[in-house]
Design an enzyme around this catalytic site. Structure first.
Site, PDB file in Angstrom:
ATOM      1  CG  ASP A   1      41.596  45.035  31.983  1.00 27.85           C
ATOM      2  OD1 ASP A   1      41.444  44.262  32.695  1.00 27.85           O
ATOM      3  OD2 ASP A   1      40.288  45.201  31.625  1.00 27.85           O
TER       4      ASP A   1
ATOM      5  CG  LEU B   1      42.895  36.830  41.800  1.00 32.88           C
ATOM      6  CD1 LEU B   1      42.407  35.387  41.891  1.00 32.88           C
ATOM      7  CD2 LEU B   1      44.324  36.036  43.361  1.00 32.88           C
TER       8      LEU B   1
ATOM      9  CG  ASN C   1      44.375  36.139  36.266  1.00 29.15           C
ATOM     10  OD1 ASN C   1      43.851  35.681  37.269  1.00 29.15           O
ATOM     11  ND2 ASN C   1      43.723  37.472  35.997  1.00 29.15           N
TER      12      ASN C   1
ATOM     13  CB  THR D   1      37.723  38.348  43.960  1.00 33.86           C
ATOM     14  OG1 THR D   1      37.609  37.117  43.802  1.00 33.86           O
ATOM     15  CG2 THR D   1      39.464  38.030  43.785  1.00 33.86           C
TER      16      THR D   1
ATOM     17  CE  LYS E   1      38.721  29.414  35.960  1.00 33.20           C
ATOM     18  NZ  LYS E   1      41.020  30.239  35.445  1.00 33.20           N
TER      19      LYS E   1
ATOM     20  CE1 TYR F   1      35.306  31.563  37.183  1.00 28.96           C
ATOM     21  CE2 TYR F   1      35.105  29.479  38.604  1.00 28.96           C
ATOM     22  CZ  TYR F   1      36.149  30.505  38.366  1.00 28.96           C
ATOM     23  OH  TYR F   1      36.565  30.616  38.794  1.00 28.96           O
TER      24      TYR F   1
END
Length: 305
Positions: free
Chosen positions: A39, A20, A92, A192, A162, A158
């Site tokens: 990255d 993404l 992201n 993904t 979020k 997670y």
């Protein structure tokens, strides 16, 4: 010719070497923005930059794990050093350490919170400082998840991160509004490495890899598609066309775009003088608790065989 023109704008996209994040970086570059790709793997980051440049865009790589203040300042500093400014931040970067509550270690929890939640905070703070200094507004685009909106089995860390990111968007939209900086959370759903592990989706993702189109019941009914399907939302939210949109959580995937509601009271009851455990036990089932809310990400509705 697109009406969305980001020429002269500069973006940082964290975790944009693949998936993404790479789709977001490509979409921003395709609409004229210069992009700092981030990255933890140098080879992956450089390949991402190469793919953007070969497509006619402008990009550089900054290899650093997101989470610390130092990493955030490096990313913002690279944007300013290379391109002279910063207008757009897309947070992201993320990792997964899925386990049920009683098996999740401190390290499992801390690693995910550091990358997702603290990483979003540190990067957004550094970006906000720079954007406020520039005095020309900007866009913070925070990447959320259905897990943060609804909860998800095995994802304590997670889902919590979020959910916090959606709260960041609401809070920062108020704090940064006077500076002309919009802040929104996006809630993407795409094929993904993570969604490949969902048994209901796996055969369709495998077929897609072999060149087959995803069926309509996934693209429309489930709002599930490719990373590129989700990427359209990012340049839109970074553009002048979205200047009036802030503090929102917006879902996108496949052929579907949707606005998520904010948490809010849906039913109330009152007792003169306040409540006791006994009066709550008597009244709750037929008043406030008459229709309790569901939790979890709904299972995909697959066509009958």
């Amino acid at each position: 010719m697109s009406s969305i023109d980001l020429s002269g704008k500069v973006a940082v996209v964290t975790g944009s070497g693949r998936g993404l994040g790479l789709a977001y970086a490509h979409a921003l570059a395709a609409h004229g923005a210069s992009v700092v790709v981030n990255d933890v793997d140098e080879a992956v980051a450089e390949q991402a930059v190469k793919s953007i440049v070969e497509a006619g865009g402008t990009a550089v790589a900054e290899v650093v794990p997101v989470g610390t203040t130092e990493a955030a300042e490096r990313l913002v500093g690279r944007a300013v050093e290379e391109f002279g400014r910063l207008d757009i931040l897309v947070t992201n970067a993320g990792i997964l350490r899925d386990k049920v509550l009683w098996k999740m270690t401190d390290d499992d929890f801390d690693a995910v919170i550091t990358t997702h939640l603290k990483g979003t905070f540190t990067c957004a703070r550094a970006a906000a400082v720079r954007m406020r200094e520039q005095g020309e507004g900007g866009s913070l685009i925070l990447v959320g998840s259905p897990a943060g909106q609804r909860g998800n089995f095995g994802q304590t860390n997670y889902a919590a991160a979020k959910a916090g990111i959606a709260a960041f968007a609401r809070t920062w939209s108020m704090e940064l509004g006077r500076a002309g900086i919009t802040v929104n959370a996006i809630v993407p759903v795409a094929a993904t490495a993570m969604t490949e592990t969902i048994p209901a989706f796996a055969p369709y993702i495998e077929a897609m890899k072999n060149g087959e189109a995803l069926p309509d019941f996934l693209r429309k009914g489930e709002g599930f598609g490719t990373p590129e399907d989700c990427a359209a939302l990012v340049p839109f939210l970074a553009s002048e066309a979205a200047r009036g949109i802030t503090g929102q959580a917006i879902g996108i995937g496949g052929d579907k775009v949707a606005l998520w509601s904010h948490p809010q009271e849906i039913r109330a009851a009152y007792a003169d003088g306040g409540w006791t455990p006994d009066t709550l036990a008597d009244a709750f089932p037929t008043s406030v608790g008459a229709e309790l809310q569901t939790v979890g990400i709904p299972a995909p509705k697959l066509p009958e065989a």
